[in-house]
Design a protein around this motif. Structure first.
Motif, PDB file in Angstrom:
ATOM      1  N   TYR A 120       0.858  -1.183   0.000  1.00 17.85           N
ATOM      2  CA  TYR A 120       0.000   0.000   0.000  1.00 17.85           C
ATOM      3  C   TYR A 120       0.893   1.232   0.000  1.00 17.85           C
ATOM      4  CZ  TYR A 120       0.947   0.562   5.031  1.00 17.85           C
ATOM      5  OH  TYR A 120       1.565   0.745   6.242  1.00 17.85           O
ATOM      6  N   PHE A 130      -3.082  -2.353  -2.879  1.00 18.03           N
ATOM      7  CA  PHE A 130      -3.042  -3.290  -4.008  1.00 18.03           C
ATOM      8  C   PHE A 130      -3.211  -4.706  -3.446  1.00 18.03           C
ATOM      9  CE2 PHE A 130      -0.860  -3.641  -8.427  1.00 18.03           C
ATOM     10  CZ  PHE A 130      -1.804  -4.579  -8.819  1.00 18.03           C
ATOM     11  N   ALA A 137      -6.536  -2.273  -7.886  1.00 15.18           N
ATOM     12  CA  ALA A 137      -6.229  -1.741  -6.560  1.00 15.18           C
ATOM     13  C   ALA A 137      -7.432  -0.971  -6.016  1.00 15.18           C
ATOM     14  CB  ALA A 137      -4.994  -0.840  -6.633  1.00 15.18           C
ATOM     15  N   PRO A 155      -4.019   0.160 -11.477  1.00 14.27           N
ATOM     16  CA  PRO A 155      -2.615   0.462 -11.127  1.00 14.27           C
ATOM     17  C   PRO A 155      -1.770   0.912 -12.318  1.00 14.27           C
ATOM     18  CG  PRO A 155      -3.307  -1.656 -10.229  1.00 14.27           C
ATOM     19  CD  PRO A 155      -4.357  -1.243 -11.215  1.00 14.27           C
TER      20      PRO A 155
END
Length: 213
Positions: A120, A130, A137, A155
């Motif tokens: 994170y 994530f 995410a 992401p």
């Protein structure tokens, strides 16, 4: 697994096999006083698929799992795994630090530079998470001690899609052990070690004793 997905398009068809690309167990050769360390290489994509299978089993009733013999090995207690989840929803009053503390217990590590699965990152009043089992995410925006907005986050592109649903984050690893079980287990290990050293001394295996101490 791909074939079953085509036959059961409405089901969650998952894949659960050993995630080791390479595994060498640790060993000790007393004759030459040689210690060989354990070496492993874990396939991150297969690890993601294993965790995805676990998540599906906990959240759905239409799951088909294609598995190898690795599925018979113990992954810990399901109750402990389920007890280490994080539910995120708009409007919930929860502190920034409380979320990060919970993520740490779930084996997520903070990485503000290399954002990848099981990590994170924090920027201002925002936490990006994530999940270890997903390609998407989650972005959590805070307003003081309250979650202001929850969004799905791509992401790769950075695109966000706000959602009003409750999002559940599952642990980054299968092995979740609460402190209540960990402390007595460590105590038992120390006692077993003491007895083993005592036994080796009786056999005059001083080299092995030295290694253990």
């Amino acid at each position: 697994a791909q074939e079953l997905r085509s036959l059961f398009p409405q089901n969650a068809v998952e894949y659960f096999v050993s995630y080791y690309d390479y595994y060498q167990p640790e060993a000790y050769i007393p004759q030459s006083d040689t210690y060989i360390e354990k070496e492993t290489e874990i396939n991150e994509e297969i690890e993601k698929l294993r965790l995805a299978a676990t998540t599906s089993l906990l959240t759905r009733r239409d799951v088909i799992v294609v598995a190898s013999v690795s599925c018979i090995y113990n992954l810990g207690e399901p109750q402990e795994y389920q007890g280490a989840i994080l539910e995120i929803k708009n409007g919930v009053r929860v502190g920034f630090e409380a979320i990060m503390k919970m993520l740490h217990k779930m084996f997520y590590s903070r990485n503000d530079i290399d954002f990848k699965r099981s990590t994170y990152r924090v920027k201002g009043d925002t936490i990006d998470i994530f999940p270890s089992y997903s390609d998407q995410a989650v972005r959590v925006n805070f307003l003081g001690e309250r979650i202001e907005k929850v969004s799905h986050l791509n992401p790769l592109t950075g695109d966000i899609t706000p959602t009003s649903q409750t999002l559940t984050i599952y642990p980054a690893k299968h092995y979740i052990t609460p402190q209540a079980r960990l402390k007595p287990a460590l105590k038992q290990i120390e006692e077993d070690l003491r007895l083993r050293i005592k036994d080796l001394r009786k056999q005059n295996k001083l080299l092995e004793v030295q290694r253990l101490e």
